[in-house]
Every structure is written in C-alpha cells, then in structure tokens.
Design an enzyme around this catalytic site. Sequence first.
Site, mmCIF file in Angstrom:
data_model
loop_
_atom_site.group_PDB
_atom_site.id
_atom_site.type_symbol
_atom_site.label_atom_id
_atom_site.label_comp_id
_atom_site.label_asym_id
_atom_site.label_seq_id
_atom_site.Cartn_x
_atom_site.Cartn_y
_atom_site.Cartn_z
ATOM 1 N N LEU A 1 -8.649 3.798 6.729
ATOM 2 C CA LEU A 1 -8.220 2.415 7.907
ATOM 3 C C LEU A 1 -7.442 1.998 7.660
ATOM 4 O O LEU A 1 -6.550 1.366 8.617
ATOM 5 C CB LEU A 1 -9.684 1.915 7.475
ATOM 6 C CG LEU A 1 -9.694 0.017 8.107
ATOM 7 C CD1 LEU A 1 -9.970 0.859 9.352
ATOM 8 C CD2 LEU A 1 -10.558 -0.401 7.397
ATOM 9 N N LYS A 2 -6.882 1.917 6.323
ATOM 10 C CA LYS A 2 -4.432 1.333 6.971
ATOM 11 C C LYS A 2 -4.069 2.277 7.693
ATOM 12 O O LYS A 2 -3.299 1.434 8.489
ATOM 13 C CB LYS A 2 -4.607 1.311 4.596
ATOM 14 C CG LYS A 2 -3.201 0.610 5.180
ATOM 15 C CD LYS A 2 -2.841 1.039 3.309
ATOM 16 C CE LYS A 2 -1.392 0.684 3.612
ATOM 17 N NZ LYS A 2 -0.595 -0.878 3.703
ATOM 18 N N HIS B 1 2.506 -13.400 6.863
ATOM 19 C CA HIS B 1 1.389 -12.405 7.654
ATOM 20 C C HIS B 1 1.698 -11.548 8.583
ATOM 21 O O HIS B 1 0.816 -11.318 8.697
ATOM 22 C CB HIS B 1 0.625 -13.394 6.773
ATOM 23 C CG HIS B 1 0.285 -13.946 4.904
ATOM 24 N ND1 HIS B 1 0.100 -14.942 4.789
ATOM 25 C CD2 HIS B 1 0.201 -13.029 4.159
ATOM 26 C CE1 HIS B 1 0.592 -15.314 3.365
ATOM 27 N NE2 HIS B 1 0.175 -13.994 3.362
#
Length: 784
Positions: free
Chosen positions: A18-19, A723
């Site tokens: 998924l990453k 982030h």
Amino acid sequence: MTSVHSLGFPRIGHKRELKKALESFWSREIDEQELQSRAAQLRDRHWRIQQTCGMDLVPVGDFSLYDHMLDMSCTLGAIPPRYGFAGGQVGLDTFFAMARGSATQPAMEMTKWFDTNYHFIVPEFHEGMDFRLSSERLFDQVKEVQALGLKAKPVLVGPITYLWLGKEKDLNAEAHHDAQHHHDDSACHGHGAPIGAACFDRLTLLPKVLPVYAEILARLAEMGVEWVQIDEPALALDLPQEWVEALESAYQTLRRDKTPKVLLATYFDSVADHAKALKALPVAGVHLDLRRAPQQLNSFLSDYPADKVLSLGVVDGRNVWRADLDAALELLQPAHKQLGDRLWVAPSCSLLHTPVDLEQETELDAELKSWLSFSVQKLDEVAIIGRALKEGVESVAQELAAARAAVASRKSSPRIHNPAVAQRLEGLGQDDGRRKSPFPIREAAQRARFKLPAFPTTSIGSFPQTPEIRKARLQNRKGELSNADYQKAMEAEIALVVKEQERLGIDVPVHGEPERNDMVEYFGEQLAGFAFTRHGWVQSYGSRYVKPPLIFGDVSRPTPMTVAWSKYAQSLTQRPMKGMLTGPVTILQWSFVRDDQPRERTALQIALAIRDEVRDLIDAGIGIIQIDEPAYREGLPLKRKDWGHYLEWASRAFRISAQIAPDDVQIHTHMCYSEFNDILPAIAAMDADVITIETSRSQMELLDAFATFNYPNEIGPGVYDIHSPRVPSVEEMVGLMEKAVKVVPAERLWINPDCGLKTRKWAEVTPALENMVEAARQVRARHG
C-alpha cells in the site's frame, strides 16, 4: 455455534504494497485506476487470509487508502468548505488534500487514535453543517467480498465516537484562513475552547448525522448484509453524561425493521460503567476488550439479554506476544457456559496495530519467534479458542500444548532477567531525578555559554532520508557496503546537512540523523533486551509505517549509540550542535513491550540507559541535547482517574535520563501531535530547559493554556507542518509567532518546524527553512 471473527486487519500488505502504491500515485508514476487496482488486490488477499484462518465473518471497510476516520468523513460528506467540495462523490484529490494538504490549503489536523501510535485525521464540524452520503467506497467493497463468496461484516466508526473525536470550527475564521493562510482561534473542543473562539456543541449535530448512518444501514440491508460492526471506542473514555444519553437515543433512532444486525464494538479499556446502557441498547451484540479490561466481563454477564451475542476479545490486538490460550479459555468458560452459541470470540481490537505475518520473519531465532504472534497468527489463535469451545479442548490439544510450551519458555528463559539492571533500579530508591539547579540558574549558565539571538532557530532533528541514504543503509545491512565505507557515506551526508544549515543561518544545527532508520528502532538495535524484526511494520499514518522493536527483557546500554556522529557533526561548525536522543517513554510507547512486568519498571530501565548516553555526549563536548518525548501524552490511560500514577513515573523517567546534565548543558525535549493543555503541570515537572511542540496544524491552539499556566521554561512552538508537502510562507510563520508572543514571553520563544524532516524532500525542506529563518529575522526586528 460460537462464531469467530476479526474486528479489522492491517491494510499495509505483507511487503508494504500500500505504501509503495500510494507514493507512486502521489509522485504521478501511476494513475488512480492503477492505485485502486492495487488496493483491490490487497483487500482480496486480506479477506482470503482471514477466510483461511477460519473467520466466520470478515470485516469490510477497515481497509483505507489513508485513514478510516477520514473515510468516515468522506462517507458522511463532512468536507471542510476550504477544499471546495461541490457535492456528489468525494474524489481522491479532495480525499488526499484533506489528509496531506494542497498547494493552497493546509491539511486537516491529525492526532493519536486513543492511546495507540496510529494517527487519524480529525473531523471538522461547523454550526449548521449538513451531512449526506458522499462515498460508495463501503458498498463497492461489500460487493467485492460477496463476489468471493465470503460473509461480509461492514465496519463503521459509530456516530458517538465520530462526533466526539472531531473538533468544532468557526467558519468565519476559516474564511479568514482562506485569505490569510492562518486561523484566528478557529477551533473549539469539548475539553475547553481557545480564548476568543466562537463555539457550539458538536453533539448538536447528532440528529443531522444519524439519517446518513440510517441510509448506510438500509443500503447494506438491501445488499444482503446480515451483520454490521459499529465501533464506539469512545465509550472507554470519561464521556460526559449527555454523550452517554445521546448514545442511547442514537441507537434507538437507528433501529429499523429492515437493517442488518448491529454488533457495537468497544475496545481499549473497560466500559463496565456503561454496562446497563449497552445491554439495553437495541443492538444485536456487544464486543468487549478483555485484554485491556478482563474485570468488566462480570458486569455484562449479569442479566445479559437473551437476544444478544457477546463478542469477547481475548487475543491481544495491540501487542505481539503469543496468547496464553489456557488462560483465555479459562476466562471464557463462565461466558460460554451462560451464553453458549451467543458467545463470539475475537481479537481485543482491530489488528491494525500489529504486524501482518510472523512467517515472514525467517531471521528471528527460534526461541524468540516461539514467543510471538502477529496478525495472521492472532487469527489462528482466535480460531483455536473457537474450536476448543465448539468441539472441546481435545480437538485442539496439540495447538494448546504448543502455546503452553511457548508461555513456559518465555517465563523461564535466562535472556529475560539481568541482575545488574535490577541492582541499578534498586539503587535509584526514591530519587526523583531532579537536576542540580533550578531552571533560572541553568538558563543563565546556558545563555552565557551559547550566546544565542532572540527567537533562536533550530530543527527537530532529522533531515530528508534520500534514496541514496536508504540504499547505503540497505547495502551495509546486506554486507555489500563495508562499515568504513558506510561511515564515510553517512559523514558526507552529515557534512551536507550541517553546511546547508550554516548557509540558511540556523542557530542551533542538528546532524540530520542519516544513520537512523527510525527514531526508536535505531536505539533499540543498540540496547540489550531488545529484538528486531525485518517485516514487523505497522501503520503510523497514511504511508508512514514504523517497525517497532520488541522489548523482551531487561534493558541496558552496552556501548555509546550516538556520540561519534554528534562529535563529528560538531567538528564541522562553530555553532552549538544539538545531540539527538529518543526519550524513555517514547521508546516504551513505540515498542512492543514485554507484558511480564509493569511498564513503569521497563521505562526506568530505559531511562538509565539514556542517562548513560547523555553523560557520554557531554563528555564529548555536546552542550545541547534533545531527548524526544513525542509519545508522552500517548501513554496516558484513557480514564482520568488513572492519569496521576502514569504522569508521575513518566516525568520521573525523563528527569532521570537528563539528571546527569550540568547547569550549562541545555536539555531539550520534543512533543509532536500532542494535545497536552490539560497536563501542563506534568510537562513542567519534566523540567526540560526547552520544549518544542507541534502547533501549526492546530494553529497554535496548544499555546492557549500558556495564557493561564505560567510555563516556566523555554518553548518552541512549531511554525510549519512537516506532514504536508506544502511550503508555508514567511507571512504565515510570522503570523503564528505573533500569536505565540501574545501568550509566551518573547525571551523564552524558539522558532522551529513541527517535527523532524525525514519524510520530506530537499526541494520542500530548503524553501521552508529559508522562510522560517526569514520569519525569525522579522520577528526579532519586531520584538528582539
């Protein structure tokens, strides 16, 4: 027949698929269709695994491309106006803008999911907002499961938990944000509103959100879904009475003739206080976490309704130790005797918090591996317990014997206990770790030594981990790059980072931590009592995964861990180099911790190891040392009555790690993602000379408490959100510092990013730091 089921399964894939898919999509290497195709393949594999493990029901909707709370916001149409959502279905562009920010809008706030290391995107609510079904994601995934011939159990975040975890926002302030790129007191929360915030009670939105939940349940019923799991973990908190009453009215409202059966799932702590209400709710079943709170079972078995199932979580969904199956069966016997087939067995919570599959760990020694259980193995354990209840313990005698042997081996292994560590702990006695002098004396000594300007600039520690850095580390691990050549490569990277900080004008530079794979794993690899996996990844947020160490035995530090790197970095500059350590509470919180002794004892063992490192850094000439504690608040028990004991030992552990520092050595600490307005006395009791905190996403909301609490030491509120790939403007950062100056004396303020820069690219970091340094110059001109 007793049913066995899973509350949720890890999303990330055995090989972090998924990453890789997400990062390829974000860098435009693959398109949306390919991303969705890869996600569907993962879901298919995960459902088949759960079927193979014997689960009678498989969860649907636990998979997310980023975060299940963000999915819930999109499903309910709760999209903040600043993202320009025009109705219809929420697209991926909007979804990821909410999670990560965009070129023009910052991301939504992110915070810890209860007391775990998983982060969720905080819903935003404004007065009078409407909700409407705005995503087909859940229904599409139900069709996928049904096509496989499996029994789907859709999972929803419940309305009480969803509203409780969100924050009220003032749309007038948000309109100002659109124009100025910063909020002015735009958030208010049920735990105390910022000064000047225009607030309403988000609980008043419940009547508006419930029709969407009802619509979802009706759609699922039309699809032939028999059971729906609605998660209400907020019930494990100290909910105000009006919220508890709202729970009862909400589920009465959701009661319909043609809806699936509802399993209301609670986890992470006891909900015994709500036992009467939960037993009376018009739901078909309740799930309890018996790993965290086994004592609550009796409150539910007493007068448990004859028309409800009771799902009991007896396999730990948050830790990696193999289950004591005999103990689990003993715990379940009264419930099985009373409930029969109405007893369901499950993990304690979603397996989101544990690695995927122990079978991938081919390099762990056999003894240690025999003590462990990852997500797939936990489902096997649940299935074994279920078979024992259905068919008798004789049917699983071999499996029970293997589990029994592993538990006995772990208890008796000489690898667990180190007499020298026990002796050091006993030597601490009642020592609370206070430093030699109070802060004002230390502050004067540090200012005389370092002569920093007003509003000194620094960063939190890490700099971008480039592909070249990761490649060198991997080659070194594989033996393809010698230790000497690896050291040269890391020193070259350190030299680059130090030179860049000198060019930018950063007052207190860092070495950038190129040698560190992870801020906890790096230290754990060098501490006795720790072990490591190769594939034990768990999701922290989005595509950010961590590989927590395993603390299986007594902790000590055989040799220095960071000294050589910091000493080399200091040799490259006349500016004071900041040494970087991870604190005892964070190492504890971000590890899988042994469960055979109190966590407090393990924390003190780690504190003594960190203190040894602090001493060696000081001896090497490092005068500023940061001991990161971003997980300090995360360790708080969910119920306030349990806070005092935790805060006492957590602050003491930090002080013991820093106690060795003389007056002119400046001890920093860092806390990110933390909302700690209500525990400021305990933060002050840590007695760090400087604390840096995450504040940009919440628009300095964390500083509001400083208006009433006279925080005695220096503080660096983060001025930009690392982030997000977005580069904040000088004006935006100046605006945030102007807000800070209103509540913290200017002479005690530092300027820094929110968190480490490891996950960002240099192309994002350089302009952001340039703007930060320029913002510092402008703030100095106004206030310095």
